[in-house]
Design an enzyme around this catalytic site. Structure first.
Site, PDB file in Angstrom:
ATOM      1  N   TYR A  45       0.823  -1.214   0.000  1.00 33.82           N
ATOM      2  CA  TYR A  45       0.000   0.000   0.000  1.00 33.82           C
ATOM      3  C   TYR A  45       0.856   1.263   0.000  1.00 33.82           C
ATOM      4  O   TYR A  45       1.780   1.410   0.805  1.00 33.82           O
ATOM      5  CB  TYR A  45      -0.949   0.032   1.208  1.00 33.82           C
ATOM      6  CG  TYR A  45      -2.066  -0.999   1.158  1.00 33.82           C
ATOM      7  CD1 TYR A  45      -2.362  -1.716   0.002  1.00 33.82           C
ATOM      8  CD2 TYR A  45      -2.846  -1.246   2.287  1.00 33.82           C
ATOM      9  CE1 TYR A  45      -3.379  -2.651  -0.021  1.00 33.82           C
ATOM     10  CE2 TYR A  45      -3.880  -2.187   2.254  1.00 33.82           C
ATOM     11  CZ  TYR A  45      -4.125  -2.889   1.091  1.00 33.82           C
ATOM     12  OH  TYR A  45      -5.139  -3.818   1.067  1.00 33.82           O
ATOM     13  N   TYR A 183     -13.310  -6.859   2.198  1.00 37.91           N
ATOM     14  CA  TYR A 183     -12.746  -5.600   1.697  1.00 37.91           C
ATOM     15  C   TYR A 183     -13.692  -4.979   0.671  1.00 37.91           C
ATOM     16  O   TYR A 183     -14.578  -5.647   0.171  1.00 37.91           O
ATOM     17  CB  TYR A 183     -11.319  -5.750   1.213  1.00 37.91           C
ATOM     18  CG  TYR A 183     -11.053  -6.502  -0.067  1.00 37.91           C
ATOM     19  CD1 TYR A 183     -10.479  -7.765  -0.053  1.00 37.91           C
ATOM     20  CD2 TYR A 183     -11.316  -5.936  -1.309  1.00 37.91           C
ATOM     21  CE1 TYR A 183     -10.186  -8.439  -1.221  1.00 37.91           C
ATOM     22  CE2 TYR A 183     -11.023  -6.610  -2.491  1.00 37.91           C
ATOM     23  CZ  TYR A 183     -10.470  -7.866  -2.443  1.00 37.91           C
ATOM     24  OH  TYR A 183     -10.189  -8.529  -3.601  1.00 37.91           O
TER      25      TYR A 183
HETATM   26  N1  LIG Z   1      -7.135  -7.920   0.361  1.00 34.09           N
HETATM   27  C1  LIG Z   1      -7.221  -7.228  -0.759  1.00 34.09           C
HETATM   28  O1  LIG Z   1      -6.888  -7.686  -1.852  1.00 34.09           O
HETATM   29  C2  LIG Z   1      -7.759  -5.819  -0.677  1.00 34.09           C
HETATM   30  C3  LIG Z   1      -8.133  -5.156  -1.868  1.00 34.09           C
HETATM   31  C4  LIG Z   1      -8.634  -3.857  -1.744  1.00 34.09           C
HETATM   32  C5  LIG Z   1      -8.759  -3.260  -0.492  1.00 34.09           C
HETATM   33  N2  LIG Z   1      -8.367  -3.932   0.643  1.00 34.09           N
HETATM   34  C6  LIG Z   1      -8.496  -3.331   1.993  1.00 34.09           C
HETATM   35  O2  LIG Z   1      -9.856  -3.008   2.193  1.00 34.09           O
HETATM   36  C7  LIG Z   1      -9.954  -1.656   2.656  1.00 34.09           C
HETATM   37  C8  LIG Z   1     -11.280  -1.081   2.232  1.00 34.09           C
HETATM   38  O3  LIG Z   1     -11.341  -0.923   0.842  1.00 34.09           O
HETATM   39  P1  LIG Z   1     -11.441   0.536   0.175  1.00 34.09           P
HETATM   40  O4  LIG Z   1     -10.999   1.532   1.171  1.00 34.09           O
HETATM   41  O5  LIG Z   1     -10.711   0.491  -1.122  1.00 34.09           O
HETATM   42  O6  LIG Z   1     -12.991   0.631  -0.157  1.00 34.09           O
HETATM   43  P2  LIG Z   1     -14.294   0.906   0.770  1.00 34.09           P
HETATM   44  O7  LIG Z   1     -13.971   0.741   2.207  1.00 34.09           O
HETATM   45  O8  LIG Z   1     -15.415   0.083   0.222  1.00 34.09           O
HETATM   46  O9  LIG Z   1     -14.642   2.413   0.440  1.00 34.09           O
HETATM   47  C9  LIG Z   1     -13.764   3.468   0.693  1.00 34.09           C
HETATM   48  C10 LIG Z   1     -14.419   4.736   0.124  1.00 34.09           C
HETATM   49  O10 LIG Z   1     -15.571   5.060   0.898  1.00 34.09           O
HETATM   50  C11 LIG Z   1     -15.413   6.361   1.462  1.00 34.09           C
HETATM   51  N3  LIG Z   1     -15.989   6.319   2.825  1.00 34.09           N
HETATM   52  C12 LIG Z   1     -15.520   5.648   3.918  1.00 34.09           C
HETATM   53  N4  LIG Z   1     -16.330   5.804   4.975  1.00 34.09           N
HETATM   54  C13 LIG Z   1     -17.357   6.603   4.555  1.00 34.09           C
HETATM   55  C14 LIG Z   1     -18.509   7.131   5.169  1.00 34.09           C
HETATM   56  N5  LIG Z   1     -18.796   6.886   6.470  1.00 34.09           N
HETATM   57  N6  LIG Z   1     -19.336   7.912   4.441  1.00 34.09           N
HETATM   58  C15 LIG Z   1     -19.067   8.195   3.136  1.00 34.09           C
HETATM   59  N7  LIG Z   1     -17.994   7.723   2.491  1.00 34.09           N
HETATM   60  C16 LIG Z   1     -17.134   6.925   3.185  1.00 34.09           C
HETATM   61  C17 LIG Z   1     -13.949   6.680   1.427  1.00 34.09           C
HETATM   62  O11 LIG Z   1     -13.694   8.063   1.246  1.00 34.09           O
HETATM   63  P3  LIG Z   1     -13.219   9.050   2.464  1.00 34.09           P
HETATM   64  O12 LIG Z   1     -11.748   8.907   2.613  1.00 34.09           O
HETATM   65  O13 LIG Z   1     -13.649  10.405   1.965  1.00 34.09           O
HETATM   66  O14 LIG Z   1     -13.987   8.642   3.681  1.00 34.09           O
HETATM   67  C18 LIG Z   1     -13.496   5.916   0.170  1.00 34.09           C
HETATM   68  O15 LIG Z   1     -13.728   6.683  -0.993  1.00 34.09           O
HETATM   69  C19 LIG Z   1      -8.724  -0.986   2.023  1.00 34.09           C
HETATM   70  O16 LIG Z   1      -8.393   0.230   2.658  1.00 34.09           O
HETATM   71  C20 LIG Z   1      -7.702  -2.057   2.216  1.00 34.09           C
HETATM   72  O17 LIG Z   1      -7.190  -2.023   3.536  1.00 34.09           O
HETATM   73  C21 LIG Z   1      -7.885  -5.204   0.548  1.00 34.09           C
END
Ligand SMILES: NC(=O)c1ccc[n+]([C@@H]2O[C@H](COP(=O)([O-])OP(=O)(O)OC[C@H]3O[C@@H](n4cnc5c(N)ncnc54)[C@H](OP(=O)(O)O)[C@@H]3O)[C@@H](O)[C@H]2O)c1
Length: 252
Positions: A45, A183
């Site tokens: 990351y 995720y």
């Molecule tokens: N294992 C894997 O292969 C893999 C792959 C992808 C991701 N991941 C992990 O999963 C985590 C989550 O995935 P993600 O962050 O990509 O997607 P997500 O959690 O589905 O969505 C994140 C998005 O939602 C927004 N958000 C978060 N809380 C919010 C709220 N209360 N109200 C409105 N908007 C909100 C964030 O923007 P703001 O910053 O403006 O809040 C961001 O744009 C990653 O950070 C990573 O640690 C793992």
């Protein structure tokens, strides 16, 4: 829910956009103060800045706080013993810790048997450098192969209201006492009955999406990603929302 020897809050934090700025170091400290106990990162990351920021913010990692990281992402060859070993060493340094509480194989290497990759991680577990082991982007067959090498404490797959390919994996994990960490938990929080249900609970659609996940399985521990303390607090508060059976089914 119980994870290892820790009673962990069921909403964590994803950090795949975290860059190393003073503001983000303060943000990670504020996240822990707001009740987040599972911080999810990975070797890859933000080119290592996510791990470094977490290390700078928390070292020594407070009791009751789980920092989970991952290695072995990037395709053929990335799951080889020596590659994973080097990534684990880098993660230990970046996180400024002697022991990683939860370490995942990020992706199964198409050219390296999963047994070899898990064997490399197990070696670090046997030396006390890793406490618990997880696997990510896996099906049930791969989880079972991994479990023959080392106990698996967590599975991290793409899962949300709009992405359900892992339904059987979710149920398998619940039955086997393995945490299921979805995720992209906030994907697909656009339409359908969601806005109406959110309004009824005086909540946001994102909070309802998280409440639905928590209700879907006792094994569920979502890691919504955010860089906003306001959003993070909303996400943590989602664990208090109780959907009715009808709401749960309507969203399903
Ligand atoms: N294992 C894997 O292969 C893999 C792959 C992808 C991701 N991941 C992990 O999963 C985590 C989550 O995935 P993600 O962050 O990509 O997607 P997500 O959690 O589905 O969505 C994140 C998005 O939602 C927004 N958000 C978060 N809380 C919010 C709220 N209360 N109200 C409105 N908007 C909100 C964030 O923007 P703001 O910053 O403006 O809040 C961001 O744009 C990653 O950070 C990573 O640690 C793992």
């Amino acid at each position: 829910m119980k994870f290892g020897d820790i009673d962990v809050a069921r909403i964590g934090l994803g950090t795949n956009r975290l860059t190393k700025t003073p503001g983000n170091v303060a943000f990670i400290r504020a996240a822990v103060a707001a009740g987040v106990q599972m911080i999810d990162t990975a070797h890859l990351y933000t080119g290592g800045q996510s791990e470094e920021t977490i290390g700078a913010a928390l070292s020594p990692i407070p009791d009751g706080c789980i920092v989970a990281t991952k290695g072995g992402f990037g395709g053929a060859g990335r799951g080889r013993t020596e590659v994973l070993g080097a990534e684990i060493e880098q993660s230990l340094r970046a996180l400024r810790t002697d022991s990683i509480y939860l370490y995942y194989l990020h992706r199964v290497d198409p050219q390296t048997p999963i047994e070899e990759s898990l064997g490399a991680i197990k070696e670090y577990r046997d030396r006390g450098k890793i406490r618990h082991v997880g696997v990510s982007n896996v099906d049930i067959d791969q989880i079972e192969r991994a479990r023959r090498v080392v106990p698996i404490a967590a599975v991290q797959n793409h899962y949300s209201l709009s992405e359900r390919e892992s339904e059987e994996v979710v149920d398998y994990c619940a039955g086997e006492d393995i945490a299921f960490v979805p995720y992209f938990p906030l994907r697909g929080t656009g339409g359908g009955p969601l806005p109406g249900i959110a309004e009824r609970h005086h909540a946001t659609p994102q909070q309802i999406a998280l409440a639905w996940l928590l209700r879907r399985s006792p094994a569920m521990l979502p890691i919504p990603g955010t860089l906003s303390l306001e959003h993070l607090k909303e996400n943590v508060a989602a664990s208090k929302i109780e959907l009715t059976d009808a709401e749960f089914e309507a969203l399903r």
